[in-house]
Design a protein around this motif. Structure first.
Motif, PDB file in Angstrom:
ATOM      1  N   SER A 514       0.836  -1.199   0.000  1.00 25.33           N
ATOM      2  CA  SER A 514       0.000   0.000   0.000  1.00 25.33           C
ATOM      3  C   SER A 514       0.873   1.252   0.000  1.00 25.33           C
ATOM      4  CB  SER A 514      -0.902  -0.011   1.240  1.00 25.33           C
ATOM      5  OG  SER A 514      -1.682   1.165   1.284  1.00 25.33           O
ATOM      6  N   GLY A 515       0.585   2.165  -0.908  1.00 26.80           N
ATOM      7  CA  GLY A 515       1.328   3.415  -0.986  1.00 26.80           C
ATOM      8  C   GLY A 515       2.502   3.384  -1.935  1.00 26.80           C
ATOM      9  N   ASP A 516       2.823   2.219  -2.523  1.00 25.75           N
ATOM     10  CA  ASP A 516       3.958   2.141  -3.447  1.00 25.75           C
ATOM     11  C   ASP A 516       3.643   2.769  -4.805  1.00 25.75           C
ATOM     12  OD1 ASP A 516       5.614   0.896  -1.648  1.00 25.75           O
ATOM     13  OD2 ASP A 516       5.097  -1.134  -2.299  1.00 25.75           O
ATOM     14  N   MET A 517       2.371   2.788  -5.194  1.00 26.07           N
ATOM     15  CA  MET A 517       1.986   3.316  -6.503  1.00 26.07           C
ATOM     16  C   MET A 517       1.632   4.797  -6.400  1.00 26.07           C
ATOM     17  SD  MET A 517      -1.090   2.095  -9.073  1.00 26.07           S
ATOM     18  CE  MET A 517      -0.489   0.412  -9.144  1.00 26.07           C
ATOM     19  N   LEU A 518       2.175   5.592  -7.304  1.00 30.06           N
ATOM     20  CA  LEU A 518       1.838   7.013  -7.347  1.00 30.06           C
ATOM     21  C   LEU A 518       0.422   7.201  -7.880  1.00 30.06           C
ATOM     22  CD1 LEU A 518       5.138   8.439  -8.904  1.00 30.06           C
ATOM     23  CD2 LEU A 518       4.561   8.208  -6.480  1.00 30.06           C
ATOM     24  N   ARG A 519      -0.228   8.271  -7.428  1.00 30.62           N
ATOM     25  CA  ARG A 519      -1.583   8.548  -7.900  1.00 30.62           C
ATOM     26  C   ARG A 519      -1.605   8.767  -9.414  1.00 30.62           C
ATOM     27  NH1 ARG A 519      -5.156  10.424  -3.830  1.00 30.62           N
ATOM     28  NH2 ARG A 519      -6.210  11.778  -5.328  1.00 30.62           N
ATOM     29  N   VAL A 520      -0.580   9.423  -9.932  1.00 30.74           N
ATOM     30  CA  VAL A 520      -0.547   9.680 -11.366  1.00 30.74           C
ATOM     31  C   VAL A 520      -0.339   8.384 -12.145  1.00 30.74           C
ATOM     32  CG1 VAL A 520       1.946  10.149 -11.472  1.00 30.74           C
ATOM     33  CG2 VAL A 520       0.419  11.210 -13.131  1.00 30.74           C
ATOM     34  N   GLU A 521       0.389   7.425 -11.567  1.00 30.67           N
ATOM     35  CA  GLU A 521       0.559   6.126 -12.220  1.00 30.67           C
ATOM     36  C   GLU A 521      -0.757   5.361 -12.253  1.00 30.67           C
ATOM     37  OE1 GLU A 521       5.261   5.178 -11.159  1.00 30.67           O
ATOM     38  OE2 GLU A 521       3.673   4.615  -9.745  1.00 30.67           O
ATOM     39  N   ALA A 522      -1.513   5.409 -11.151  1.00 32.31           N
ATOM     40  CA  ALA A 522      -2.826   4.760 -11.116  1.00 32.31           C
ATOM     41  C   ALA A 522      -3.760   5.397 -12.138  1.00 32.31           C
ATOM     42  CB  ALA A 522      -3.411   4.849  -9.709  1.00 32.31           C
ATOM     43  N   SER A 523      -3.711   6.715 -12.246  1.00 31.19           N
ATOM     44  CA  SER A 523      -4.553   7.421 -13.214  1.00 31.19           C
ATOM     45  C   SER A 523      -4.160   7.048 -14.642  1.00 31.19           C
ATOM     46  CB  SER A 523      -4.434   8.930 -13.009  1.00 31.19           C
ATOM     47  OG  SER A 523      -4.893   9.315 -11.720  1.00 31.19           O
ATOM     48  N   ALA A 524      -2.847   6.926 -14.896  1.00 31.34           N
ATOM     49  CA  ALA A 524      -2.365   6.584 -16.236  1.00 31.34           C
ATOM     50  C   ALA A 524      -2.868   5.208 -16.663  1.00 31.34           C
ATOM     51  CB  ALA A 524      -0.838   6.627 -16.262  1.00 31.34           C
ATOM     52  N   MET A 525      -2.804   4.227 -15.764  1.00 36.52           N
ATOM     53  CA  MET A 525      -3.241   2.873 -16.117  1.00 36.52           C
ATOM     54  C   MET A 525      -4.753   2.787 -16.245  1.00 36.52           C
ATOM     55  SD  MET A 525      -0.649   0.213 -14.217  1.00 36.52           S
ATOM     56  CE  MET A 525      -0.493   1.071 -12.657  1.00 36.52           C
ATOM     57  N   LEU A 526      -5.484   3.501 -15.405  1.00 36.24           N
ATOM     58  CA  LEU A 526      -6.944   3.491 -15.537  1.00 36.24           C
ATOM     59  C   LEU A 526      -7.363   4.163 -16.843  1.00 36.24           C
ATOM     60  CD1 LEU A 526      -9.663   2.743 -14.386  1.00 36.24           C
ATOM     61  CD2 LEU A 526      -9.655   4.888 -13.069  1.00 36.24           C
ATOM     62  N   ALA A 527      -6.644   5.201 -17.252  1.00 32.75           N
ATOM     63  CA  ALA A 527      -6.934   5.852 -18.533  1.00 32.75           C
ATOM     64  C   ALA A 527      -6.729   4.876 -19.688  1.00 32.75           C
ATOM     65  CB  ALA A 527      -6.038   7.076 -18.712  1.00 32.75           C
ATOM     66  N   GLY A 528      -5.689   4.036 -19.602  1.00 34.16           N
ATOM     67  CA  GLY A 528      -5.456   3.034 -20.637  1.00 34.16           C
ATOM     68  C   GLY A 528      -6.589   2.025 -20.724  1.00 34.16           C
ATOM     69  N   ILE A 529      -7.113   1.605 -19.571  1.00 36.34           N
ATOM     70  CA  ILE A 529      -8.241   0.662 -19.562  1.00 36.34           C
ATOM     71  C   ILE A 529      -9.479   1.308 -20.168  1.00 36.34           C
ATOM     72  CG2 ILE A 529      -9.806  -0.633 -18.073  1.00 36.34           C
ATOM     73  CD1 ILE A 529      -7.494  -1.068 -16.144  1.00 36.34           C
ATOM     74  N   ILE A 530      -9.757   2.546 -19.778  1.00 35.82           N
ATOM     75  CA  ILE A 530     -10.933   3.253 -20.303  1.00 35.82           C
ATOM     76  C   ILE A 530     -10.836   3.432 -21.808  1.00 35.82           C
ATOM     77  CG2 ILE A 530     -12.141   5.474 -20.287  1.00 35.82           C
ATOM     78  CD1 ILE A 530     -11.522   5.683 -17.312  1.00 35.82           C
ATOM     79  N   LEU A 531      -9.632   3.719 -22.306  1.00 32.97           N
ATOM     80  CA  LEU A 531      -9.448   3.898 -23.751  1.00 32.97           C
ATOM     81  C   LEU A 531      -9.771   2.609 -24.503  1.00 32.97           C
ATOM     82  CD1 LEU A 531      -8.340   5.571 -26.198  1.00 32.97           C
ATOM     83  CD2 LEU A 531      -6.114   4.525 -25.701  1.00 32.97           C
ATOM     84  N   ASP A 532      -9.184   1.497 -24.090  1.00 33.94           N
ATOM     85  CA  ASP A 532      -9.338   0.252 -24.843  1.00 33.94           C
ATOM     86  C   ASP A 532     -10.711  -0.387 -24.670  1.00 33.94           C
ATOM     87  OD1 ASP A 532      -6.804   0.620 -25.741  1.00 33.94           O
ATOM     88  OD2 ASP A 532      -6.037  -1.337 -25.142  1.00 33.94           O
ATOM     89  N   THR A 533     -11.403  -0.075 -23.585  1.00 33.44           N
ATOM     90  CA  THR A 533     -12.743  -0.653 -23.389  1.00 33.44           C
ATOM     91  C   THR A 533     -13.846   0.296 -23.824  1.00 33.44           C
ATOM     92  OG1 THR A 533     -12.859   0.173 -21.104  1.00 33.44           O
ATOM     93  CG2 THR A 533     -11.932  -2.047 -21.441  1.00 33.44           C
ATOM     94  N   LYS A 534     -13.469   1.454 -24.370  1.00 35.64           N
ATOM     95  CA  LYS A 534     -14.464   2.458 -24.758  1.00 35.64           C
ATOM     96  C   LYS A 534     -15.370   2.780 -23.570  1.00 35.64           C
ATOM     97  CE  LYS A 534     -12.902   2.306 -28.945  1.00 35.64           C
ATOM     98  NZ  LYS A 534     -11.734   1.457 -28.639  1.00 35.64           N
ATOM     99  N   SER A 535     -14.710   3.135 -22.443  1.00 30.83           N
ATOM    100  CA  SER A 535     -15.415   3.456 -21.190  1.00 30.83           C
ATOM    101  C   SER A 535     -16.224   2.260 -20.696  1.00 30.83           C
ATOM    102  CB  SER A 535     -16.304   4.687 -21.368  1.00 30.83           C
ATOM    103  OG  SER A 535     -15.531   5.817 -21.703  1.00 30.83           O
TER     104      SER A 535
END
Length: 685
Positions: A514-535
């Motif tokens: 817990s706490g090892d991942m930066l918030r911006v890194e979490a946002s970057a990966m979630l953005a990638g999921i949203i892009l490929d799944t078309k939200s």
């Protein structure tokens, strides 16, 4: 010309004259030239020296030479006379007669017009050409015969000519009527029969051994929740279907069951050709076998052909089967020395990756990072949110292992500029992004390269880096294609995942605290999921939402992600113009062509917009990009756009795919796309 070749009969030479002609060359020099030389010497001596001794000496030598020459000529005459008496009186006539009656067809044609000028008797018998062939065209005698290969400077016809079941290789030689005359060129064509050789070659090729493997894709799925008797009954039905299929193929096939859900077979090349001609209809047959839940059985087939021996064929079949499974199963793949050939692949992938597999892959990746001096992460060319988000996840994993990490990306040519800017604002990402050119200079012998969001060697950010690193790992979710990266020490490949960010998020769940991942890194990966799944509208499974929830718990900011998907008014209007230009093909495919270069993300968004139109099963947006014509393809699952794009050299997913075509005009690519759609529809029928 035939008659002309026969007219040489009256032009023979008598034996005596031929003998005299053979010995006259030296006599001309001796009797004509030397006396002149002696006379000139005598004149010079008398005029300037007043003596004639040198001329007298030359005259004595001359007389001796004449005597010797006469003796040699008489001796040669005795030797040559019997020889000439045995030679035909008319050599030209003998040569012409040989050409006319040669057992191999020979013809003479005019290159520019294709006019048949002369032919021998064997050609007349072969083609049934009339004797009065004056001014006839060769294509009238041999339909479809083309002389283009002669004009191109080739000495052998590229294709074998077949007449009445007889196969011929044809060779040519250019004949010029006069020296330096290039206006009227003739070609002599020599027809060499290869019927028996070709038949033997085909027999040999058809009898070459081929090795194959077959596996039931969803044995575990159908077994889950079913009784033992039901599973046994279904597998018995599968055995029956397999054996019936083998019997239809022919007797030259050995088929064995090696495990509860695996089979192997050894056949000859002719049998595999029949399988391919039927497009491996066993793929559809087995779908009639269904579990009580209604789930049909599917199988994957891997075949190795064009091998040097049976061991290599077995290795090819293993690679082919691995390729079939990695592309989602329900298909057959043939592996040769040079390439792969694909059949089937009409079924949607089912979620198969488990938490056990993710934990194992996490441990392997951690060990690989720990054994490396530093880590480099690289995605595909023209990086998008999923690619950059995936590399950010690799940087996070390397930081947890205490290793320095860099992201290789072209900061000038990408579709994730806003995300890169957000990452660079974090202190941990200062100097993390690096160009491919700088990476080539920095890498060390112990460096690790992690390729994300692509498995194609020709689609990475810089292909040269693949040969520069000694250790390469690949993390990808796209269906594997023929030019995949085959030298990776670790290959985390799951085509059922929605995105590479989903895969990496699952792996990080077993590596990070817990706490090892930066918030911006979490946002970057979630953005990638949203892009490929078309939200979360397409290619979304239970594991997709679990990965999204994990990233949300680690601080992913939905507002920042929403900003990454915003577009300005100009882009919005351009996207609307692309949609407006769309035309329908076969009343179910929307094809839109942009005459000017557009942003790849904009073209992809336009393809998504076309899918919102009622009745559209697949959308294709074509646009010029650098020296290529790029295509962005989309569907909602009714058709497999990946198979269509593969016919144009591209690839992707069942519902999302693309291609880049070089060396063709826009109109040519549009026609190629229409042909690919037609072939796809034919294959489905």
């Amino acid at each position: 010309m035939c008659s002309g070749l026969r007219k040489g009969a009256g032009f023979g030479l008598k034996t005596e004259k031929r003998v005299k002609k053979s010995v006259s060359a030296i006599a001309v020099v001796l009797y004509a030239v030397v006396p002149v030389f002696v006379g000139a010497t005598l004149w010079i001596e008398l005029k300037y020296a007043g003596r004639w001794y040198l001329s007298a000496a030359e005259f004595v030598v001359y007389i001796g030479a004449v005597a010797a020459s006469l003796a040699a000529a008489k001796k040669r005459s005795v030797v040559l006379t019997p020889y000439y008496e045995k030679v035909p009186v008319n050599t030209d006539m003998a040569v012409n007669d040989s050409l006319l009656n040669m057992p191999a067809p020979i013809i003479l044609v005019k290159v520019d017009t294709g006019e048949l000028v002369w032919c021998n008797n064997e050609f007349l018998r072969l083609t049934g050409c009339p004797n009065n062939y004056f001014q006839m065209q060769l294509k009238d005698v041999v339909p479809g015969f083309d002389l283009k290969w002669i004009i191109e400077g080739k000495v052998q016809k590229p294709e074998t000519e077949v007449i009445d079941g007889r196969s011929f290789e044809i060779y040519s030689s250019i004949v010029r009527p006069g020296k330096g005359d290039y206006s009227n060129l003739f070609a002599a064509l020599y027809w060499i029969e290869r019927t028996e050789e070709i038949a033997l070659r085909e027999e040999l090729d058809g009898s070459r051994l081929v090795f194959g493997e077959l596996v039931c894709d969803n044995y575990e799925d159908i077994g889950r929740g079913s009784s033992e008797s039901v599973r046994t009954s279904m597998m018995a039905d599968l055995d029956t279907a397999m054996r019936a299929w083998v019997e239809e193929i022919g007797a030259d096939c050995i088929f064995r069951k090696t495990d509860r859900d695996r089979y192997m077979f050894c056949a000859d090349e002719r049998s595999v050709r029949k399988m391919a001609a039927d497009r491996f209809d066993i793929l559809e047959r087995v779908k009639s076998i269904k579990a009580p839940s209604g789930v049909p059985l599917t199988v994957s087939i891997g075949i190795g052909r064009d091998s040097s021996d049976l061991a290599e064929a077995e290795r090819f079949s293993a690679l082919a089967l691995d390729m079939a499974i990695s592309r989602g199963g329900d298909q057959a793949v043939i592996k040769t020395k040079k390439d792969f050939e694909f059949f089937g692949g009409m079924t949607h992938e089912k979620e198969k990756h488990t938490k056990v597999k993710s934990r194992i892959m996490s441990n392997v990746l951690r060990g690989l990072i720990n054994d490396s001096t530093d880590v480099y992460a690289m995605g595909h060319r023209i990086a998008d949110l999923d690619s950059v988000g995936g590399t950010a996840g690799i940087v996070c994993a390397a930081r947890k292992c205490g290793k320095r990490a860099r992201i290789i990306v072209d900061k000038k040519l990408n579709n994730a500029g806003l995300l890169i800017g957000l990452l660079e604002q974090a202190p941990e990402y200062r100097d993390v992004f690096i160009s491919p050119e700088d990476a080539l200079i920095e890498i060390k012998p112990g460096s690790l390269l992690v390729v994300v969001d692509t498995n194609r060697s020709n689609y990475v950010e810089d292909k040269n880096l693949l040969s520069a690193f000694s250790k390469i790992a690949v993390v990808d979710h796209h269906r594997r294609v023929a030019d995949y990266i085959d030298n990776a020490v670790l290959n985390i490949h799951e085509p059922t995942a929605s995105s590479v960010c989903e895969l990496i998020a699952e792996i990080l769940g077993y590596m990070l605290d817990s706490g090892d991942m930066l918030r911006v890194e979490a946002s970057a990966m979630l953005a990638g999921i949203i892009l490929d799944t078309k939200s979360f509208a397409v290619k979304t499974g239970v594991r997709t939402f679990e990965a999204a929830a994990y990233l949300r718990r680690n601080g992913a900011e939905s507002v920042e992600i929403k900003k990454m998907f915003q577009s300005d008014m100009k882009s919005y209007i351009e996207r609307a113009e692309i949609v407006k230009k769309a035309v329908f093909v076969d009343n179910m495919y929307a094809v839109s062509v942009s005459d000017k270069p557009v942003d790849r993300a904009l073209a992809a968004a336009a393809a998504d917009d076309l899918m919102n139109i009622t009745g559209v099963a697949g959308s294709f947006v074509l646009f010029p990009f650098e020296d290529t014509v790029s295509i962005s393809a989309r569907s909602l699952g009714r058709i497999n756009v990946q198979l269509i794009m593969e016919k144009l050299g591209g690839g992707g997913h069942f519902t999302t795919a693309g291609a880049q075509v070089k060396g063709k005009t826009m109109d040519e690519v549009v026609n190629m796309l229409k042909d690919a759609i037609t072939i796809y529809q034919y294959e489905q029928r």
